[in-house]
Write an enzyme that holds these catalytic residues in place. Sequence first.
Site, mmCIF file in Angstrom:
data_model
loop_
_atom_site.group_PDB
_atom_site.id
_atom_site.type_symbol
_atom_site.label_atom_id
_atom_site.label_comp_id
_atom_site.label_asym_id
_atom_site.label_seq_id
_atom_site.Cartn_x
_atom_site.Cartn_y
_atom_site.Cartn_z
ATOM 1 N N LYS A 72 -2.537 -5.577 -4.922
ATOM 2 C CA LYS A 72 -1.703 -5.788 -3.726
ATOM 3 C C LYS A 72 -0.235 -5.592 -4.113
ATOM 4 O O LYS A 72 0.205 -6.076 -5.163
ATOM 5 C CB LYS A 72 -1.953 -7.200 -3.185
ATOM 6 C CG LYS A 72 -1.315 -7.492 -1.833
ATOM 7 C CD LYS A 72 -1.696 -8.901 -1.356
ATOM 8 C CE LYS A 72 -1.129 -9.230 0.018
ATOM 9 N NZ LYS A 72 -1.532 -10.593 0.464
ATOM 10 N N SER B 175 -3.169 -10.705 5.290
ATOM 11 C CA SER B 175 -2.167 -9.713 4.897
ATOM 12 C C SER B 175 -2.639 -8.742 3.823
ATOM 13 O O SER B 175 -2.042 -7.681 3.669
ATOM 14 C CB SER B 175 -0.921 -10.437 4.392
ATOM 15 O OG SER B 175 -1.214 -11.094 3.165
ATOM 16 N N SER C 103 -5.081 -14.846 3.882
ATOM 17 C CA SER C 103 -4.778 -13.425 3.661
ATOM 18 C C SER C 103 -5.751 -12.679 2.752
ATOM 19 O O SER C 103 -5.668 -11.460 2.636
ATOM 20 C CB SER C 103 -3.371 -13.266 3.087
ATOM 21 O OG SER C 103 -2.428 -13.410 4.114
#
Lengths: 500, 100, 493
Positions: C78, C153, C177
Amino acid sequence: MSTIASSDAALTSELLDKYEAVIGIECHVELKTVSKMFCGCPNAFGGEPNTKVCPVCLALPGSLPVPNARAIEHMIRSGLAFGATIPAHSKFDRKNYFYPDMPKNYQISQYDMPLTVGGVVGYWLEDGSRGECRLTRIHLEEDTGKSTHASADGRLAGATSSLIDFNRAGVPLMECVGEPDLRSADEAVGFLETLARTFRELGVSDVKMEEGSLRCDANVSVRLRGAAEYGTKAEIKNMNSFRSVRRAIESEIARQIHVVESGGRVIQETRGWDETAGVTHSQRSKEEAHDYRYFPDPDLVPIDVTSDVVERVRATLPETPFARYVRYVDDYGLDSKRATQLVDDHVLAAWFDRAVAASGGKAQAVVAFVLGDLARLANESGTHLGDGKVTPEALAELVALTSSNAINSKAAKQVLEALWVDGGSAKAIVEREGLAQVSDRGAIAAIVDEILATNPSVVADYKAGKLNVMGFLTGQVMKASRGRANPTLAQELLKGKLGG
Amino acid sequence: MPTDRIDIRHVARLARLALTDAEIATFAPQLGSLMTHVDALAELDTERVPATAQVVPSRNVQRDDVLRPETILSREAALANAPQAQGAYFRVPRIIAEEG
Amino acid sequence: MDPIHDSARAIARDVNARAVSAAEIAETLIPRAARVDAELGAYRELTPELMRAQARRVDQRIADGDRLALAGVPVAIKDNMCLIGTHTTAGSKILEGFTAPYTATAVQRLLDAGALPIGKTNLDEFAMGSSGENSAFEKTKNPYDLERVPGGSSAGSAASVAGYAATVSLGSDTGGSIREPAAFCNVVGFKPTYGRVSRYGLIAFASSLDQIGPFARSVEDAALTYDTIAGKDPLDATSIDRAVEATADGLRDDLRGVRVGLVKEFALDALDAATRACYESAYADLERLGAELVDVTLPTAEYGLATYYLIAPAECSSNLARFDGVRYGLRVDGADVGEMYERTRAAGFGPEVKRRILIGTYALSSGYYDAYYLKAQKARTRIGEDFARAFERCDVIASPAASSPAFRFNAKSDPVTMYLMDYYTIPGSLAGLPSLSIPCGSVVPEDGTRAMPLGLQLTSPLFTERALLGVAHAYERATLHAEKLALPEICTT
């Protein structure tokens, strides 16, 4: 806001009697550690800009702080030295405000649970008077970087841009907050000097004002003497030496008295000290009060200080400079100046203490040597007494020899010089050099007779009433005995023979 | 629980965010609606409940006072991401007044 | 031997056995990821050169006799985690162009275990969002329906693994997330106990909630990845100094003796009929595997969202203060430094980030702290206490991971509606609990034609990752839901 030049601000003694100043000091002290507060970068003054930085102290995205254990111990040490309470629980908070030399735009500090609470700083002034100032708290935080302003004179005004060096960012900093217990600039300086001496003695800071490792602000107000309420205070910033602290506070007291005397009102504001002009200047009064939005730093966990830790630290505390000063003056009878001289050099003071102990408590005799001939010898050779060959025990021996009249003061000097060069024992030198004082009446009487016989005209003068020739005659006796005759006994015998 | 809504310009100033009038017009009702939702917390009894700042009960996590030279950035690396540098320094527009 | 579809465990086994080289795996995955990424927008940046260099190091180490837990396993990271030499943007314009000069601890542990970094994945800006739509850059799509969001997210971390453009990935979970995009993308997403995985090098959103965890196509791969990244880190004061039990060898095949709690306040009534039926059958499957279903209650769960939307923004308002145009990232000049700050932050942050900074600044500001921030911290205590009481009666709590399958882009324009997506995930986050989402079936949404996956959320007491993953593994082996859903063509060829 007008500024009043210091020359205009001179105060009559009536005015000074009419008003009383109330002063509280807050000072920031950089702690002495190997590494910074929250990262492994060096905590060292100066250096090439931006070379002592890492992701943490540069606040790169994703970096996290981990507190320095030694800095926390330094805080406990400092608090205990002033009799502060060390709460069992403490924590770090974030103080949020934007400033370009503060990388995270928040400062890790302590808000409502500081590491130390309360305590009292006993201090003394040059004239020997003493005072006490309570501490509100001491808390731990981190220093900022440094910005320099790209204008002709390096000041904010007129600069078009600023340059930032983050080497200092993250250096551990303790903030000492004092209660408004001080009543004059002298007291403020006495308080600060004692703080500085104490932190040095504790080994928690070098306290070098010229390097900015001690920075202080003063809250100053004035009120009519005897009034119960405090006046409105102004906060004075930017004082870089004890001298400027004294001057700034004096100037601010005078300014406030003038304001009040001329029917004005002191306003609460921050004022900067202008060293060159010798006045304080109003810094833009705070239109918008700061809102620091303190909250517990979620990157850090709470600190618990157990009583075991407190007692372990307490057991290693040295005598504080104030306690030492009091001991020297009250117990040893030293004058304030000499006591201060010793306290200000803790190696010398420790040396002195050992010598006094070895001498069986003859502090006056010891101090006379330590701050007299030994100081001169050290000074001449450019070495510190503590690094020299004379041991405190040797000096104690010498003190014993002089006070028992085994040697006279002239011989003592010789012994000291020999000790300085060779070290060893005072007794051995006395023996080796044959410096033992002669107190044998018969032997000295023989010398006296000889001197009187060889100086008939001086004897005549004495008998004619010129009593001051006694000095000359005593000198002759001492010379003939190669300095070893007991001078008191020599004089007594001279007088006896001349008067008889 | 205070019921007055957010002085958005003041809060934006504290957060150093320049907002356009259009943004303020959009955000004000959104934040108001969220705060209304949040106001429900008032009814939850938290009398004598301690605050949780951290969920795990660690204490005294500290580091020894030692250097970690391997983490120090070279000056080039330190300045590499700077929007503006001058010589060995980060450069910023003039600083108006002390904010600390 | 199929490096694109093989599990991490199989790849590591083959690379350690020198049946295939890490270099060959890299050369297979690099074009594959690029092709899938063109469709999905999962990556912010692919890192083929880093991947090749790492593959060479791994092959050398294997040749030298090392055995590595993740030898040759392609991992996606990420883009809110630092990896030295890569652009690290957190999905924000304010970090556009920023190159990380250091590597996050969790990422370094993957590299040390032989994993190959394939790229940095897209995310909602600063991990704030539930759909992935808040990225300032790519529009990441759901591999199961390109018209739908991947969830957020950790949008790209979920999509890349679901789309076989990475074998496993790292995401971060603050209020859901990892779990929500895992549910939306038919993969396993695991948020460990707060403090289990170092946050050093993870760009902070809300420090007391953020936690890194893996995405994988199986519980076993998630466990293997977790075992690699977990453990005390001296660089993160909030990381836990507590032995990490290996989870990968504790996976079980039945649920005899396990008490599964069903939360009264998470009743399924509010869900649409098909979704509800899916979860009811999931609970029945758990029971069929030997688990005892027990009713538990979390009376304060309904305050979770309010609590979270005070604490997380408050921390974020402070964490994001460092993005000021001085040391890195975007700068928009101004006449003085204050103006520069305001312009830079106005131009650099997107609307969701601005909203949260404003809420958080407000919640901490003078006069409101006690009513908002402090109140929320106390509510957080009560939520944790509720969980503790519930766990006296059960070992694991089961619930939906999200209240619906993935929705269409721009379907939720109102922030509060979007925030409600995290209704099931937030309470566990506030309590710091280990929690995961595992595929549990699919439904065809009313506004669509394709079957979209759903995720079952399993949550367990602090530090019980091994037990949690064991339960998830038993459920996975018995149901094989993930494998029942056909991927779009792009992802299978």
